[in-house]
Design a protein around this motif. Sequence first.
Motif, PDB file in Angstrom:
ATOM      1  N   ALA A   1       0.841  -1.201   0.000  1.00  0.00           N
ATOM      2  CA  ALA A   1       0.000   0.000   0.000  1.00  0.00           C
ATOM      3  C   ALA A   1       0.876   1.251   0.000  1.00  0.00           C
ATOM      4  O   ALA A   1       1.900   1.303   0.688  1.00  0.00           O
ATOM      5  N   ARG A   2       0.460   2.231  -0.778  1.00  0.00           N
ATOM      6  CA  ARG A   2       1.148   3.523  -0.820  1.00  0.00           C
ATOM      7  C   ARG A   2       0.110   4.638  -0.998  1.00  0.00           C
ATOM      8  O   ARG A   2      -0.890   4.448  -1.686  1.00  0.00           O
ATOM      9  N   TYR A   3       0.377   5.787  -0.357  1.00  0.00           N
ATOM     10  CA  TYR A   3      -0.410   6.970  -0.667  1.00  0.00           C
ATOM     11  C   TYR A   3      -0.106   7.379  -2.103  1.00  0.00           C
ATOM     12  O   TYR A   3       1.009   7.188  -2.596  1.00  0.00           O
TER      13      TYR A   3
ATOM     14  N   ALA B   1      -7.498  -3.793 -16.237  1.00  0.00           N
ATOM     15  CA  ALA B   1      -7.155  -5.064 -15.595  1.00  0.00           C
ATOM     16  C   ALA B   1      -6.308  -4.733 -14.381  1.00  0.00           C
ATOM     17  O   ALA B   1      -5.626  -3.693 -14.346  1.00  0.00           O
ATOM     18  N   PHE B   2      -6.364  -5.569 -13.384  1.00  0.00           N
ATOM     19  CA  PHE B   2      -5.579  -5.325 -12.182  1.00  0.00           C
ATOM     20  C   PHE B   2      -4.161  -5.850 -12.366  1.00  0.00           C
ATOM     21  O   PHE B   2      -3.899  -6.777 -13.129  1.00  0.00           O
ATOM     22  N   THR B   3      -3.232  -5.225 -11.650  1.00  0.00           N
ATOM     23  CA  THR B   3      -1.828  -5.587 -11.749  1.00  0.00           C
ATOM     24  C   THR B   3      -1.194  -5.465 -10.369  1.00  0.00           C
ATOM     25  O   THR B   3      -1.808  -4.935  -9.445  1.00  0.00           O
ATOM     26  N   ASP B   4       0.035  -5.932 -10.247  1.00  0.00           N
ATOM     27  CA  ASP B   4       0.766  -5.722  -9.000  1.00  0.00           C
ATOM     28  C   ASP B   4       2.032  -4.905  -9.247  1.00  0.00           C
ATOM     29  O   ASP B   4       2.926  -4.830  -8.406  1.00  0.00           O
TER      30      ASP B   4
ATOM     31  N   THR C   1      -2.994   0.005  -3.887  1.00  0.00           N
ATOM     32  CA  THR C   1      -2.617  -1.252  -3.243  1.00  0.00           C
ATOM     33  C   THR C   1      -2.462  -2.376  -4.261  1.00  0.00           C
ATOM     34  O   THR C   1      -3.085  -2.366  -5.332  1.00  0.00           O
ATOM     35  N   ARG C   2      -1.639  -3.347  -3.888  1.00  0.00           N
ATOM     36  CA  ARG C   2      -1.482  -4.542  -4.712  1.00  0.00           C
ATOM     37  C   ARG C   2      -2.591  -5.564  -4.463  1.00  0.00           C
ATOM     38  O   ARG C   2      -2.753  -6.510  -5.235  1.00  0.00           O
ATOM     39  N   HIS C   3      -3.326  -5.404  -3.380  1.00  0.00           N
ATOM     40  CA  HIS C   3      -4.385  -6.369  -3.054  1.00  0.00           C
ATOM     41  C   HIS C   3      -5.531  -6.280  -4.058  1.00  0.00           C
ATOM     42  O   HIS C   3      -5.869  -5.205  -4.549  1.00  0.00           O
TER      43      HIS C   3
ATOM     44  N   ILE D   1      -9.342   3.319  -1.456  1.00  0.00           N
ATOM     45  CA  ILE D   1      -8.270   2.344  -1.694  1.00  0.00           C
ATOM     46  C   ILE D   1      -8.525   1.718  -3.061  1.00  0.00           C
ATOM     47  O   ILE D   1      -9.596   1.152  -3.295  1.00  0.00           O
ATOM     48  N   THR D   2      -7.556   1.820  -3.952  1.00  0.00           N
ATOM     49  CA  THR D   2      -7.735   1.318  -5.318  1.00  0.00           C
ATOM     50  C   THR D   2      -6.626   0.353  -5.678  1.00  0.00           C
ATOM     51  O   THR D   2      -5.437   0.649  -5.485  1.00  0.00           O
TER      52      THR D   2
END
Length: 400
Positions: free
Chosen positions: A29-31, A108-111, A52-54, A91-92
């Motif tokens: 998580a990062r601001y 699409a989501f990524t990390d 966030t990576r979640h 939180i995105t």
Amino acid sequence: MAVMILPGAEWRQREGLAELTAALGADAARYVGGAVRDTLLGIAVTDIDIATRHQPEDVVDIVRRAGFKPVPTGIAHGTITAVLPSGPVEITTLRRDVSTDGRHATIAFTDDWREDASRRDFTMNALYADPLTGEVIDYFGGLDDLAARHVRFIGDPLRRIAEDHLRILRFFRFLARFGDAPDAPALAACTQRARDLMALSRERIADELLKLLVARDAVRVLRLMIERDILLPVIPEVDAAGVARLETLAANEAAQGIAADPIRRLAALLPADPAINEAVGARLKLSNARRKRLASAFQSIGVEGAPALAYRIGSEGAVDRLLLSGDDVGAVADWQPPVLPVSGGLLVQRGIGRGPDVARLLRQVEDRWIAEGFPQADRAEAIADAVVAQFLGEESSKNA
């Protein structure tokens, strides 16, 4: 390059924020975005965004286990709102664009942090900060651009505008709020693609325009937009004369200590024609109240004076008209219009039959009460008695 540490701003001490970021995890998580940018500029922060990576479904569980309420405000696009005791935090999940059409994006989501940063519009908006250490992470030179007040697209401006046409207006809004000299490639791209704005919903256009109008350097930037015909495809009524009126209004606001207001400033930007202003308000899908205010902003102040005007149309509308005409707003800026101390019931008690006569005579009482400067109840009753006596006398003469 030296490590940049985010200053210990007040928002970072908000109740529940440390517990939330700890629950999300130090490396997950990062601001991001405005909270980081504005803190570095010394501007007060109201909205807090965390990247966030979640996955979104996991964020819901994490927020709930941390003791806060998760709200799936935009879960399809990866956004969960955590309701803390001190207010909401968005939180995105990190994202990448799969396809775009200038209005909507399929994501699409990524990390990958850099991949998430690369889909953001300007370098100064792609700054992240570690919640624990405060270290600022910058992938595209946003810190240097922020220090230079240089609003610059990430990557090719034409490509970024093709992804989301609203970025044309966002560029000028950010230029008016944070910028100095415009970035030449960005300005050229916005000028070339100005007609793309026609594909956007008018609500999105209005939202960006109204924010731009109250920015610190709105006049200079709007003048640049007029020179480049940026607004011509969507609001052709705006011209150089409108920007000159806006400049005068802004000077009046500053001289009298009145905060900039987007609807008042939009009225200045448009011709002093109620029909045109009503049409523009309808085109921008403004609320009925805002459209009415816009259409009436340049109407006459009237001979009754500022307090009477404020009583009849409200303090907000009176301030609009006074500032736009260059008059002093001191008499009404903080004035609370009084309530007429008499009612139709009093007229009925004085012998007026229920019906339209009561409403008509009450308006006469109100007009005289206003003309006398809103006197107290005893004088208002005396005015009512005089109006009733005159009416009954006239009726008696008719029936004689």
